[in-house]
Design a protein around this motif. Structure first.
Motif, short mmCIF file in Angstrom:
data_model
loop_
_atom_site.label_atom_id
_atom_site.label_comp_id
_atom_site.label_asym_id
_atom_site.label_seq_id
_atom_site.Cartn_x
_atom_site.Cartn_y
_atom_site.Cartn_z
N TYR A 224 51.66 17.09 -23.61
CA TYR A 224 52.38 16.50 -22.48
C TYR A 224 51.41 15.65 -21.66
O TYR A 224 50.35 16.13 -21.24
N SER A 225 51.79 14.41 -21.39
CA SER A 225 50.90 13.51 -20.64
C SER A 225 50.63 14.02 -19.23
O SER A 225 49.52 13.84 -18.71
N ILE A 226 51.63 14.66 -18.60
CA ILE A 226 51.43 15.16 -17.24
C ILE A 226 50.37 16.26 -17.22
O ILE A 226 49.59 16.36 -16.27
N VAL A 227 50.29 17.06 -18.27
CA VAL A 227 49.26 18.10 -18.35
C VAL A 227 47.88 17.46 -18.44
O VAL A 227 46.94 17.86 -17.74
N ARG A 228 47.75 16.43 -19.28
CA ARG A 228 46.46 15.75 -19.42
C ARG A 228 46.06 15.07 -18.11
O ARG A 228 44.89 15.10 -17.72
N ASP A 229 47.03 14.48 -17.41
CA ASP A 229 46.72 13.81 -16.14
C ASP A 229 46.26 14.81 -15.09
O ASP A 229 45.29 14.56 -14.35
N LEU A 230 46.95 15.95 -15.00
CA LEU A 230 46.57 16.96 -14.00
C LEU A 230 45.20 17.55 -14.31
O LEU A 230 44.40 17.78 -13.41
N ARG A 231 44.93 17.78 -15.58
CA ARG A 231 43.62 18.30 -15.96
C ARG A 231 42.52 17.32 -15.56
O ARG A 231 41.48 17.72 -15.02
N SER A 232 42.76 16.05 -15.82
CA SER A 232 41.76 15.03 -15.48
C SER A 232 41.52 14.96 -13.98
O SER A 232 40.36 14.90 -13.52
N LYS A 233 42.58 14.99 -13.19
CA LYS A 233 42.44 14.94 -11.73
C LYS A 233 41.68 16.16 -11.21
O LYS A 233 40.84 16.06 -10.32
N PHE A 234 41.99 17.34 -11.77
CA PHE A 234 41.32 18.55 -11.31
C PHE A 234 39.84 18.51 -11.66
O PHE A 234 38.98 18.80 -10.80
N LEU A 235 39.50 18.16 -12.89
CA LEU A 235 38.09 18.12 -13.28
C LEU A 235 37.32 17.09 -12.47
O LEU A 235 36.18 17.34 -12.05
N ASN A 236 37.93 15.92 -12.23
CA ASN A 236 37.27 14.92 -11.40
C ASN A 236 37.02 15.44 -10.00
O ASN A 236 35.96 15.19 -9.40
N GLY A 237 37.99 16.21 -9.47
CA GLY A 237 37.85 16.76 -8.13
C GLY A 237 36.71 17.75 -8.00
O GLY A 237 35.90 17.68 -7.06
N ILE A 238 36.61 18.67 -8.95
CA ILE A 238 35.55 19.68 -8.82
C ILE A 238 34.19 19.11 -9.22
O ILE A 238 33.15 19.58 -8.71
N GLU A 239 34.17 18.10 -10.08
CA GLU A 239 32.89 17.46 -10.41
C GLU A 239 32.34 16.68 -9.23
O GLU A 239 31.12 16.62 -9.02
N GLN A 240 33.23 16.09 -8.43
CA GLN A 240 32.78 15.34 -7.26
C GLN A 240 32.38 16.26 -6.12
O GLN A 240 31.35 16.03 -5.47
N ARG A 241 33.16 17.30 -5.87
CA ARG A 241 32.91 18.16 -4.71
C ARG A 241 32.08 19.39 -5.04
O ARG A 241 31.54 20.02 -4.14
N LYS A 242 32.01 19.74 -6.30
CA LYS A 242 31.17 20.85 -6.79
C LYS A 242 31.33 22.13 -5.97
O LYS A 242 30.47 22.46 -5.15
#
Length: 265
Positions: free
Chosen positions: A180-198
C-alpha cells in the motif's frame, strides 16, 4: 484492513445488547405513526443512524469504537420515538411503555454491573513513568517517541507533560503490508522525523495489530515487517529496559531503547 466478518458486524449492530435489540421494534413503532414519519427531526436523526451503520459496515473492522457514530444517534432517536409515542393516545403508547420498561429494567442494571467489573490497572503507567523519569526524560522535552497501538505510552507522556519527537501516536499503519502506497509514505515520514530530531528514548509496546480474530497477541515480531526501522533501531539504540505482562500484572509489556549517541541522564 478487514478484521471482522459480516455476520459479526450485523450482530454488533442489532443483537449485542438490549438497547440495540430495540432498534427494529422501534423502527416498526415509528413507521406506524404518520406524524413521526413526516417529522423532519426524526428523518434527520434516522438518516444519521443509517450513515453511522453504513460507516461501521464499510470499515469492516467490527471494533466497538467504530460503532460510536451509530450508537449516539440510535440512542437519541429511540428515546425520541418512545417519548413522543407515550404522549399519543391509543395502544401504541403501551407498546412504547413496554419497550421503555425493558430498557430501564434490563439494560441499565446490566450496564451498571458491567461498569463495576471493568478494571483499569495502573501498573503499566506507573512502571513506564518511573523508567522514563529514571532515564532523564523530564530533562528534555521531545526526547521520547512511543511505538504503540492500544497501550498507554501516550497517556504516560501526557501525565508527564512531555511531547513526542514526532506527531505519530499510533504505529498500526506502519506494520501493514508495504504494497500500500500510504503505508510506504507514512513509514518514510516517520523515519525522516526521527532521523532529523533523534529521540533519546524509543518505547515499543508488545501489542500487535490487527489481531487474529480478535485474539490478544503479544510480541515484538511486528518490527520485522519494517526492515528499515528495525535496522535504524539496532544501529542507533540499545535496549535499556524490558517489562513484561508478568511484571506486576501489567496489561502489556514494553521495551525502552536509549540512544547510543546521547544517553539521557
Amino acid at each position: 484492513v478487514k478484521t471482522s466478518s459480516l455476520l459479526g458486524m450485523i450482530y454488533n449492530l442489532f443483537l449485542a445488547d438490549t438497547g440495540r435489540r430495540l432498534l427494529l421494534p422501534v423502527v416498526l413503532l415509528w413507521a406506524a405513526q404518520r406524524e413521526l414519519r413526516k417529522s423532519f427531526e426524526h428523518q434527520m436523526l434516522l438518516l444519521c443512524v443509517v450513515m453511522g451503520m453504513a460507516s461501521f459496515l464499510i470499515q469492516q473492522k467490527g471494533w466497538h469504537t467504530h460503532l460510536y457514530p451509530f450508537l449516539a444517534f440510535e440512542s437519541l432517536w429511540i428515546a425520541l420515538v418512545l417519548v413522543e409515542t407515550l404522549r399519543q393516545k391509543g395502544r401504541l403508547r403501551y407498546i412504547a411503555g413496554t419497550l421503555l420498561c425493558i430498557v430501564l429494567l434490563l439494560q441499565l442494571p446490566l450496564g451498571v454491573k458491567h461498569s463495576e467489573n471493568v478494571k483499569f490497572p495502573q501498573d503499566f503507567l506507573v512502571a513506564l513513568q518511573n523508567d522514563l523519569t529514571s532515564a532523564g526524560a523530564l530533562n528534555d522535552d521531545g526526547s521520547v517517541q512511543c511505538m504503540q497501538m492500544t497501550s498507554d505510552c501516550i497517556d504516560v507522556l501526557y501525565r508527564m507533560k512531555l511531547k513526542q519527537t514526532t506527531g505519530f501516536i499510533v504505529d498500526a499503519y506502519f506494520f501493514l503490508p508495504d504494497r500500500y502506497s500510504i503505508v510506504r509514505d507514512l513509514r518514510s515520514k516517520f523515519l525522516n522525523g526521527i532521523e532529523q530530531r533523534k529521540p533519546h528514548i524509543i518505547v515499543i509496546t508488545d501489542d500487535v495489530w490487527p489481531p487474529v480474530r480478535h485474539q490478544v497477541i503479544r510480541g515484538y515480531t511486528q518490527i520485522d515487517k519494517w526492515p528499515d526501522f528495525a535496522q535504524y533501531l539496532s544501529t542507533n539504540y540499545h535496549l535499556a529496559v524490558e517489562r513484561t505482562e508478568s511484571d506486576g500484572g501489567m496489561p502489556a509489556g514494553y521495551r525502552m531503547y536509549r540512544s547510543e549517541e546521547r544517553r539521557v541522564g
